[in-house]
Design an enzyme around this catalytic site. Structure first.
Site, PDB file in Angstrom:
ATOM      1  N   LYS A 166       0.859  -1.176   0.000  1.00  0.00           N
ATOM      2  CA  LYS A 166       0.000   0.000   0.000  1.00  0.00           C
ATOM      3  C   LYS A 166       0.899   1.230   0.000  1.00  0.00           C
ATOM      4  O   LYS A 166       1.692   1.438   0.925  1.00  0.00           O
ATOM      5  CB  LYS A 166      -0.907  -0.001   1.233  1.00  0.00           C
ATOM      6  CG  LYS A 166      -1.777   1.248   1.308  1.00  0.00           C
ATOM      7  CD  LYS A 166      -2.825   1.157   2.392  1.00  0.00           C
ATOM      8  CE  LYS A 166      -3.622   2.449   2.480  1.00  0.00           C
ATOM      9  NZ  LYS A 166      -4.618   2.401   3.543  1.00  0.00           N
TER      10      LYS A 166
ATOM     11  N   LYS B 147      -2.192  -1.527  -3.778  1.00  0.00           N
ATOM     12  CA  LYS B 147      -3.059  -0.355  -3.695  1.00  0.00           C
ATOM     13  C   LYS B 147      -2.220   0.905  -3.742  1.00  0.00           C
ATOM     14  O   LYS B 147      -1.202   0.958  -3.041  1.00  0.00           O
ATOM     15  CB  LYS B 147      -3.819  -0.424  -2.374  1.00  0.00           C
ATOM     16  CG  LYS B 147      -4.735   0.735  -2.092  1.00  0.00           C
ATOM     17  CD  LYS B 147      -5.327   0.574  -0.728  1.00  0.00           C
ATOM     18  CE  LYS B 147      -6.227   1.758  -0.431  1.00  0.00           C
ATOM     19  NZ  LYS B 147      -6.763   1.726   0.888  1.00  0.00           N
TER      20      LYS B 147
HETATM   21  C1  PBG Z   1      -7.056   3.752   5.619  1.00  0.00           C
HETATM   22  C2  PBG Z   1      -7.549   3.451   4.256  1.00  0.00           C
HETATM   23  C3  PBG Z   1      -7.450   4.309   3.168  1.00  0.00           C
HETATM   24  C4  PBG Z   1      -8.082   3.693   2.105  1.00  0.00           C
HETATM   25  C5  PBG Z   1      -8.535   2.441   2.546  1.00  0.00           C
HETATM   26  N1  PBG Z   1      -8.197   2.308   3.892  1.00  0.00           N
HETATM   27  C6  PBG Z   1      -6.902   5.677   3.078  1.00  0.00           C
HETATM   28  C7  PBG Z   1      -5.605   5.965   3.676  1.00  0.00           C
HETATM   29  O1  PBG Z   1      -4.731   5.101   3.809  1.00  0.00           O
HETATM   30  O2  PBG Z   1      -5.429   7.116   4.057  1.00  0.00           O
HETATM   31  C8  PBG Z   1      -8.209   4.292   0.752  1.00  0.00           C
HETATM   32  C9  PBG Z   1      -9.259   3.762  -0.158  1.00  0.00           C
HETATM   33  C10 PBG Z   1      -9.569   4.669  -1.296  1.00  0.00           C
HETATM   34  O3  PBG Z   1      -8.953   5.739  -1.492  1.00  0.00           O
HETATM   35  O4  PBG Z   1     -10.492   4.325  -2.039  1.00  0.00           O
HETATM   36  N2  PBG Z   1      -6.648   2.695   6.398  1.00  0.00           N
END
Ligand code: PBG
Length: 324
Positions: A196, A249
């Site tokens: 991520k 991601k």
């Molecule tokens: C936070 C989380 C995020 C997303 C999923 N879980 C945002 C972040 O890490 O700040 C993003 C999903 C999206 O942008 O569609 N744990």
């Protein structure tokens, strides 16, 4: 002109194109993310995600029935915690009567076969909007992992089929698996957000949950987008620690990573077609600059072609309709 090999022969008609298509997209590939809030009969459209809503549990359950009827077999739950319940421990995250826990039970009551995945990270519950516990301006790893374990156990107890840790703390997959084993949750899975990246494309999601970090950014835990080998290391470690599915991601700017991770691991790979990617297609379509339906199918197919076995996408319903 004499040509020994005429490649266009295989592109001449819809029939032959469909016969030789290498990638087939189906609703079985989709995970539909759902945003959930307290209240009754609420459907709040997220301004930076036109056409996407945050629902109260009653409306969310209707949506889940709809998704199931369209062939979508999995949902990924995110809740918006009321500000009054946010602190620096994240303890609301493992409240047995919390919004997430009630949501899981409501779905399992209404559509028992729907495969329920849940987000595991502290940001919706953090006064700082960070995915972990903050001490002296730092997001501390090990204390956060202990909190994520409690959160995961609580989701499993409520009936979640699979938890999806999106926090990027070190060692959390192994710790969660161990806790599941010790507590007899031998059927509860883990989808690890393994690679991520710290991305600007999460903006609309943070609007949806009101979870933007209050200070700094997430670069001390989420990955640097300059890196590729690190993604493989993260995915391999998560598999080693017990992850059933590994995720990459965001999606579109990271198709190379999806392919590399797919080639490196022996578990299914998922990709998250995130909020900013949704917003870009919606915005361009609204301006009349691209055809939305075609952009959706082309985008989702590109994930599968890159190697994704599952796709978490806000377009799940639209795409299921288009694939009809
Ligand atoms: C936070 C989380 C995020 C997303 C999923 N879980 C945002 C972040 O890490 O700040 C993003 C999903 C999206 O942008 O569609 N744990």
């Amino acid at each position: 002109m004499y040509l020994q090999r005429r490649n266009r022969i295989l592109r001449q008609s819809p029939s032959i194109r469909s016969l030789v298509a290498e990638t087939i997209l189906t609703p079985n590939d989709f995970i539909a993310p759902l945003f959930i809030d307290e209240g009754v009969n609420i459907a709040f459209e997220i301004s930076s995600m036109p056409g996407y809503y945050r629902y109260s549990i009653d409306n969310m359950v209707k949506e889940v029935k709809d998704l199931w009827s369209m062939g979508i077999k999995s949902v990924l739950l995110f809740v918006k915690a009321p500000d009054a319940l946010k602190d620096n421990t994240g303890k609301e995250a493992w409240n047995a009567e919390g919004l997430m826990q009630r949501s899981i039970k409501a779905i399992k009551n209404a559509v028992p076969e729907m495969y329920v995945m849940t987000d595991v990270a502290l940001d919706p519950y953090s006064v700082y909007g960070h995915d972990g516990i903050v001490e002296n301006g730092e997001i501390v790893n090990d204390a956060t992992v202990a909190a994520l374990v409690k959160m995961s156990l609580s989701h499993a107890t409520a009936g979640a089929d699979m938890v999806a840790p999106s926090d990027m703390m070190d060692g959390r997959i192994g710790a969660i698996r161990e806790a599941f084993e010790k507590n007899n949750f031998t059927k509860t899975g883990i989808m690890a957000y393994s690679a991520k990246y710290a991305s600007c494309f999460y903006g609309p999601f943070r609007d949806a949950l009101d979870s933007a970090p209050g200070f700094g950014d997430k670069k001390t835990y989420q990955m640097d987008y300059c890196n590729r080998i690190e993604a493989i290391k993260e995915a391999l470690m998560d598999v080693e620690e017990g992850a059933n599915i590994v995720m990459v991601k965001p999606g579109l700017p990271y198709l190379d990573i999806v392919r590399e991770v797919k080639n490196a691991v022996d578990v299914p790979v998922s990709v998250y077609n995130i909020s900013g990617e949704y917003a870009m297609i919606k915005a361009a379509a609204k301006m009349g600059w691209i055809n939305e339906d075609k952009a959706i199918l082309e985008t989702l197919t590109s994930f599968k072609r890159a190697g994704a076995d599952l796709i978490a996408t806000y377009f799940a319903k639209d795409a299921a309709k288009l694939l009809g």
